[in-house]
Design an enzyme around this catalytic site. Structure first.
Site, PDB file in Angstrom:
ATOM      1  N   GLU A   1       0.822  -1.194   0.000  1.00 54.61           N
ATOM      2  CA  GLU A   1       0.000   0.000   0.000  1.00 54.61           C
ATOM      3  C   GLU A   1       0.865   1.257   0.000  1.00 54.61           C
ATOM      4  O   GLU A   1       1.939   1.283   0.595  1.00 54.61           O
ATOM      5  CB  GLU A   1      -0.954  -0.005   1.206  1.00 54.61           C
ATOM      6  CG  GLU A   1      -2.026  -1.080   1.070  1.00 54.61           C
ATOM      7  CD  GLU A   1      -3.095  -1.029   2.144  1.00 54.61           C
ATOM      8  OE1 GLU A   1      -4.221  -1.470   1.849  1.00 54.61           O
ATOM      9  OE2 GLU A   1      -2.822  -0.558   3.275  1.00 54.61           O
TER      10      GLU A   1
ATOM     11  N   CYS B   1       5.782  -4.543  15.708  1.00 55.38           N
ATOM     12  CA  CYS B   1       5.435  -3.502  16.686  1.00 55.38           C
ATOM     13  C   CYS B   1       3.954  -3.700  17.038  1.00 55.38           C
ATOM     14  O   CYS B   1       3.103  -3.780  16.152  1.00 55.38           O
ATOM     15  CB  CYS B   1       5.675  -2.113  16.115  1.00 55.38           C
ATOM     16  SG  CYS B   1       7.416  -1.818  15.709  1.00 55.38           S
TER      17      CYS B   1
ATOM     18  N   CYS C   1       3.640   8.561   1.089  1.00 53.23           N
ATOM     19  CA  CYS C   1       4.138   7.581   2.057  1.00 53.23           C
ATOM     20  C   CYS C   1       4.434   6.288   1.299  1.00 53.23           C
ATOM     21  O   CYS C   1       3.525   5.639   0.775  1.00 53.23           O
ATOM     22  CB  CYS C   1       3.086   7.360   3.139  1.00 53.23           C
ATOM     23  SG  CYS C   1       3.616   6.255   4.444  1.00 53.23           S
TER      24      CYS C   1
ATOM     25  N   CYS D   1       6.372  -6.909   7.196  1.00 47.65           N
ATOM     26  CA  CYS D   1       7.381  -6.317   8.073  1.00 47.65           C
ATOM     27  C   CYS D   1       7.847  -7.370   9.068  1.00 47.65           C
ATOM     28  O   CYS D   1       7.068  -8.237   9.468  1.00 47.65           O
ATOM     29  CB  CYS D   1       6.795  -5.118   8.818  1.00 47.65           C
ATOM     30  SG  CYS D   1       8.016  -4.143   9.727  1.00 47.65           S
TER      31      CYS D   1
ATOM     32  N   CYS E   1       0.994  -1.576  15.575  1.00 46.04           N
ATOM     33  CA  CYS E   1       1.020  -1.321  14.128  1.00 46.04           C
ATOM     34  C   CYS E   1       0.337  -2.448  13.369  1.00 46.04           C
ATOM     35  O   CYS E   1       0.666  -3.619  13.542  1.00 46.04           O
ATOM     36  CB  CYS E   1       2.471  -1.173  13.669  1.00 46.04           C
ATOM     37  SG  CYS E   1       2.642  -0.856  11.908  1.00 46.04           S
TER      38      CYS E   1
ATOM     39  N   CYS F   1      -1.349   6.461   9.704  1.00 53.79           N
ATOM     40  CA  CYS F   1      -0.088   5.911  10.196  1.00 53.79           C
ATOM     41  C   CYS F   1      -0.340   4.638  11.005  1.00 53.79           C
ATOM     42  O   CYS F   1      -1.158   4.624  11.918  1.00 53.79           O
ATOM     43  CB  CYS F   1       0.595   6.961  11.074  1.00 53.79           C
ATOM     44  SG  CYS F   1       2.174   6.441  11.718  1.00 53.79           S
TER      45      CYS F   1
END
Length: 393
Positions: free
Chosen positions: A115, A139, A128, A135, A142, A368
């Site tokens: 994305e 985290c 962005c 990933c 997230c 975010c």
């Protein structure tokens, strides 16, 4: 952890078989483009000139068809079309938020998806960009971290996201037309899916292409790389890219940061801050941005704010306060507006800028920490995610 431990974590990724057929020129550095042209028959004495010509067509004018490159001979254009392609990621879907934010789902080689988000603001527009499919960092606040790493993006797939957005914004200049200095896409943030410093070479090469004055021509001060704290690569970022740096900080004690940002178990707060103190000097950069997501009852107390001020003392810095952007199954809640303002006030009175980020694109999960490939968007239960975040009883 030994200092000799590999930078890239030991994760299983899908092996990437290079596509057969014509070579894609997008993402090659100038040197790589020169070597590739020579290897495919361009005379060495002409190669430097050809690189300059082709580079401008691809990155300054946004041209994808060799036939349009009219300062090259017809026979050479036909030769290029036979051996090469100019390809960027394919747009699968495009969503537009009520606030004007655009979120693109793009498909890359192997059928994987990432994305990309474009945020229009007064006087500027920020893209962005993603650097990995998924990933490794997990985290706990997230959404992207709930998607396992599949693979690193190539330099072409990274710079291709910028080119794709310029296509959608219809922002490629026209040869011969008066120069227009206004930019709809004026800033890049490497804050999309993935940890950019676990894909350093491809990110570096893509940003060098984006900064090249004869192409997309973005200033290094218009590019911000966000890292969760891959300490060994921070100095290298200063030396080899020189862009602005943002750090996903999010906590003021190792105990809390270990939970929120697990990479902290490898490079703790003190080690990270030591690496950051040299960054502005080495890169001739401006302030480091400390990103701090506001989580209700977790990291948002007055004592946290005062501790943060003490930790960053001596580092040219600003603190970006990010109201937590919730996603399906998220194990945290957003701090109240009053709590965020009180936290910001303590930071501000200590002499640091402490802007509170306005959430953008929440209605399309583009804010975010909300990015995730649509085909792999959370199918886990709230209970499973809470257990992974260490929050279950």
């Amino acid at each position: 952890m030994s200092a000799q431990a590999p930078i890239t974590q030991d994760v299983m990724t899908i092996p990437r078989k290079l596509p057969e057929g014509p070579v894609n020129l997008v993402g090659l550095t100038r040197d790589q483009l020169r070597d590739t042209l020579i290897a495919h028959g361009t005379p060495e004495r002409q190669a430097k000139m050809r690189v300059g010509q082709i580079w401008q067509w691809i990155y300054q004018w946004g041209v994808r068809d060799f036939e349009v490159m009219t300062n090259l001979s017809k026979s050479y254009r036909a030769e290029l079309a036979e051996k090469f392609v100019i390809e960027i990621p394919e747009v699968v879907s495009r969503q537009v938020s009520t606030d004007g934010t655009r979120k693109y789902l793009v498909r890359i080689a192997g059928g994987h998806e990432v994305e990309v988000v474009y945020i229009p603001e007064e006087g500027r527009g920020t893209l962005c960009v993603s650097s990995q499919v998924g990933c490794t960092l997990t985290c706990s606040f997230c959404h992207t971290g709930t998607q396992k790493l599949v693979r690193n993006l190539t330099a072409g797939e990274i710079v291709g996201q910028i080119m794709m957005a310029r296509d959608d914004l219809d922002e490629w200049p026209v040869p011969g037309a008066p120069k227009d200095e206004t930019r709809l896409l004026s800033n890049i943030v490497l804050m999309g899916m993935g940890e950019p410093l676990y894909n350093f070479e491809n990110v570096r090469d893509a940003m060098k292409i984006a900064m090249d004055p004869e192409g997309i021509s973005l200033s290094r001060r218009r590019i911000t790389l966000s890292t969760s704290g891959v300490v060994p690569e921070i100095a290298r970022t200063a030396e080899e890219i020189g862009c602005l740096l943002a750090v996903s900080f999010h906590a003021t004690t190792d105990d809390v940061r270990d939970r929120l940002v697990p990479i902290n178990k490898r490079w703790n707060i003190a080690t990270l801050l030591d690496a950051l103190r040299d960054y502005p000097r080495v890169s001739n950069s401006e302030r480091i941005t400390f990103e701090y997501v506001m989580l209700d009852g977790v990291n948002d107390s007055d004592e946290d704010a005062r501790r943060l001020v003490r930790l960053i003392e001596g580092i040219p810095a600003k603190v970006n306060l990010i109201p937590f952007n919730e996603w399906p199954g998220a194990p945290y809640k957003r701090s109240s507006n009053n709590r965020i303002r009180a936290f910001a006030d303590i930071i501000y009175k200590a002499g640091y800028a402490s802007p509170i980020r306005t959430p953008r694109g929440e209605d399309i999960l583009a804010a975010c920490g909300q990015l995730k490939s649509a085909t792999e968007r959370a199918r886990k239960s709230r209970k499973e995610i809470a257990a992974e975040a260490g929050l279950s009883s």
